[in-house]
Write a protein that holds these residues in place. Structure first.
Motif, short mmCIF file in Angstrom:
data_model
loop_
_atom_site.label_atom_id
_atom_site.label_comp_id
_atom_site.label_asym_id
_atom_site.label_seq_id
_atom_site.Cartn_x
_atom_site.Cartn_y
_atom_site.Cartn_z
N GLY A 36 49.57 35.69 -32.86
CA GLY A 36 48.47 36.53 -32.40
C GLY A 36 47.91 37.47 -33.45
O GLY A 36 48.37 37.55 -34.59
N ILE A 37 46.91 38.23 -33.00
CA ILE A 37 46.17 39.08 -33.92
C ILE A 37 46.97 40.31 -34.34
O ILE A 37 46.77 40.85 -35.43
CB ILE A 37 44.81 39.48 -33.31
N ARG A 38 47.91 40.75 -33.51
CA ARG A 38 48.75 41.90 -33.93
C ARG A 38 49.53 41.54 -35.19
O ARG A 38 49.67 42.36 -36.10
CB ARG A 38 49.71 42.28 -32.80
N GLU A 39 50.05 40.31 -35.23
CA GLU A 39 50.78 39.87 -36.41
C GLU A 39 49.85 39.77 -37.62
O GLU A 39 50.23 40.09 -38.74
CB GLU A 39 51.43 38.51 -36.14
N ALA A 40 48.60 39.34 -37.38
CA ALA A 40 47.62 39.27 -38.47
C ALA A 40 47.35 40.67 -39.02
O ALA A 40 47.30 40.87 -40.25
CB ALA A 40 46.33 38.63 -37.98
N PHE A 41 47.17 41.64 -38.13
CA PHE A 41 46.97 43.03 -38.58
C PHE A 41 48.20 43.53 -39.35
O PHE A 41 48.07 44.21 -40.37
CB PHE A 41 46.70 43.94 -37.39
N ALA A 42 49.39 43.19 -38.86
CA ALA A 42 50.62 43.65 -39.52
C ALA A 42 50.72 43.07 -40.92
O ALA A 42 51.14 43.76 -41.87
CB ALA A 42 51.84 43.25 -38.69
N ARG A 43 50.34 41.78 -41.09
CA ARG A 43 50.39 41.18 -42.42
C ARG A 43 49.43 41.88 -43.37
O ARG A 43 49.74 42.09 -44.54
CB ARG A 43 50.07 39.68 -42.34
N GLU A 69 35.34 33.94 -33.83
CA GLU A 69 36.21 33.67 -32.68
C GLU A 69 37.39 34.63 -32.58
O GLU A 69 37.95 34.82 -31.50
CB GLU A 69 36.72 32.22 -32.73
N ALA A 70 37.79 35.26 -33.69
CA ALA A 70 38.89 36.22 -33.64
C ALA A 70 38.46 37.55 -33.03
O ALA A 70 39.31 38.38 -32.71
CB ALA A 70 39.44 36.45 -35.05
N THR A 71 37.15 37.75 -32.86
CA THR A 71 36.69 39.06 -32.36
C THR A 71 37.13 39.31 -30.92
O THR A 71 37.40 40.45 -30.55
CB THR A 71 35.16 39.17 -32.45
N GLU A 72 37.20 38.26 -30.11
CA GLU A 72 37.65 38.44 -28.74
C GLU A 72 39.08 38.97 -28.71
O GLU A 72 39.42 39.86 -27.91
CB GLU A 72 37.56 37.13 -27.97
N LEU A 73 39.92 38.47 -29.61
CA LEU A 73 41.30 38.94 -29.69
C LEU A 73 41.34 40.40 -30.13
O LEU A 73 42.16 41.18 -29.63
CB LEU A 73 42.09 38.08 -30.67
N ALA A 74 40.44 40.77 -31.06
CA ALA A 74 40.41 42.16 -31.53
C ALA A 74 39.97 43.10 -30.42
O ALA A 74 40.48 44.21 -30.30
CB ALA A 74 39.48 42.27 -32.73
N ARG A 75 39.03 42.66 -29.61
CA ARG A 75 38.54 43.51 -28.51
C ARG A 75 39.63 43.74 -27.47
O ARG A 75 39.70 44.80 -26.84
CB ARG A 75 37.32 42.88 -27.84
N ASP A 76 40.49 42.73 -27.28
CA ASP A 76 41.53 42.82 -26.25
C ASP A 76 42.80 43.49 -26.76
O ASP A 76 43.77 43.64 -26.01
CB ASP A 76 41.88 41.41 -25.75
N THR A 77 42.80 43.91 -28.02
CA THR A 77 43.99 44.52 -28.63
C THR A 77 43.61 45.89 -29.18
O THR A 77 42.52 46.07 -29.73
CB THR A 77 44.52 43.65 -29.79
N GLU A 78 44.48 46.86 -29.01
CA GLU A 78 44.23 48.17 -29.61
C GLU A 78 44.50 48.05 -31.11
O GLU A 78 45.64 47.87 -31.53
CB GLU A 78 45.14 49.22 -28.99
N PRO A 79 43.46 48.15 -31.95
CA PRO A 79 43.68 47.97 -33.39
C PRO A 79 44.48 49.13 -33.97
O PRO A 79 44.46 50.24 -33.43
CB PRO A 79 42.26 47.94 -33.96
#
Length: 317
Positions: A98-105, A119-129
């Protein structure tokens, strides 16, 4: 830096200003310092600068896939725009974790901020950055947490649909993108709005997944259509193949308009009428918005216009 300063006859602080692109250096002095840098082979040491400033001059790019033409074009545009500002680029894909792991990397690489693509923007909207990671999202509804840069997908789709209606087609069918894609939804909205303005009831759209193969399969369900607006050029390529296999000529029997204006669109048979996305402008604006945020600026929302490029695939009814 001391060697450059001695050769150019300036202070080390002036060399630092030139190296960091500061406007507080007159042109003649800047040219003298840049000549000394070139003569001595001077390069900014990013690691040393990061220790001093707390910034790495590296930005990240978060993407779900690089297999689509649009994402590959955006990667190139953002890479070039970052290089113009002397920023390095780190690319991560959103995998199974998921995108949390992408942010962590990205955070482990010390990036100053990141662009989140399509397409990754939907994941970003659903996750607290992460609070310490500046973000620019490409293609997203309004969101106060980050900057947004996007194409006017709806406006381009309206123009494409009106183009087909103006050619005399009584109705325009739509080969749409994935239901969960923001860009696909906006293009479908523009298509619906153009039909509503013309007093035409929208037929049920058929959907693909952006690939040529999905366009080939989906357009087979539009056997009676005389005009089709396709949500991207790759699906339009598949539609052209399916129509040819069915013995239907483009544009004599079916007029076709795509979206993106990929590099090969003019080489299709027939050359494809399409809506041009300015990927270079999107990349420049995304990087500019991110650098501004890194330097303390407020989030921005920018929209880049899209225009119809008329070629041979759209014809009079």
């Amino acid at each position: 830096m001391a060697d450059v300063a001695e050769r150019a006859g300036v202070s080390a602080q002036t060399v630092s200003r030139v190296a960091n692109g500061s406007p507080r250096v007159d042109p003649a002095t800047r040219a003298r310092v840049e000549r000394a840098m070139a003569d001595l082979g001077y390069r900014m040491h990013r690691a040393a600068r990061a220790l001093r400033t707390g910034q790495t001059s590296t930005i990240g790019l978060v993407v779900s896939t690089l297999a689509t033409v649009g994402n590959s074009r955006m990667l190139q545009a953002i890479s070039e725009a970052a290089a113009e500002r002397d920023y390095a680029l780190a690319v991560v894909t959103v995998g199974e974790r998921g995108i949390r792991e992408a942010f962590a990397r990205l955070r482990s690489q010390g990036v100053d901020g990141a662009v989140v693509l399509n397409e990754a923007t939907e994941l970003a909207r659903d996750t607290e950055p992460p609070a310490d990671l500046h973000l620019v999202v490409v293609d997203s509804p309004p969101d106060a947490r980050f900057s947004i840069v996007q194409t006017d997908h709806a406006g381009g789709a309206r123009a494409a649909t009106r183009h087909l209606l103006d050619l005399g087609h009584p109705v325009v069918h739509h080969l749409a993108g994935p239901a969960r894609s923001f860009a696909a939804a906006e293009r479908e909205r523009g298509w619906r709005e153009a039909l509503a303005e013309a007093g035409v009831a929208p037929p049920e759209p058929v959907r693909g997944d952006w690939s040529s193969a999905s366009g080939n399969a989906a357009v087979r369900r539009l056997a009676d259509a005389t005009a089709i607006f396709v949500a991207n050029d790759q699906m339009a390529l598949g539609a052209l193949r399916a129509l040819a296999d069915a013995g239907r000529r483009v544009p004599e029997d079916v007029a076709l308009v795509g979206f993106d204006d990929i590099a090969d669109a003019a080489e299709f048979r027939p050359p494809l009428t399409t809506v041009r996305q300015d990927f270079d402008a999107l990349g420049r604006r995304a990087v500019a918005a991110l650098v501004e945020a890194i330097e303390g600026g407020a989030p921005v929302a920018e929209t880049v216009a899209a225009a119809v490029v008329t070629r041979s695939s759209s014809g009079v009814a």
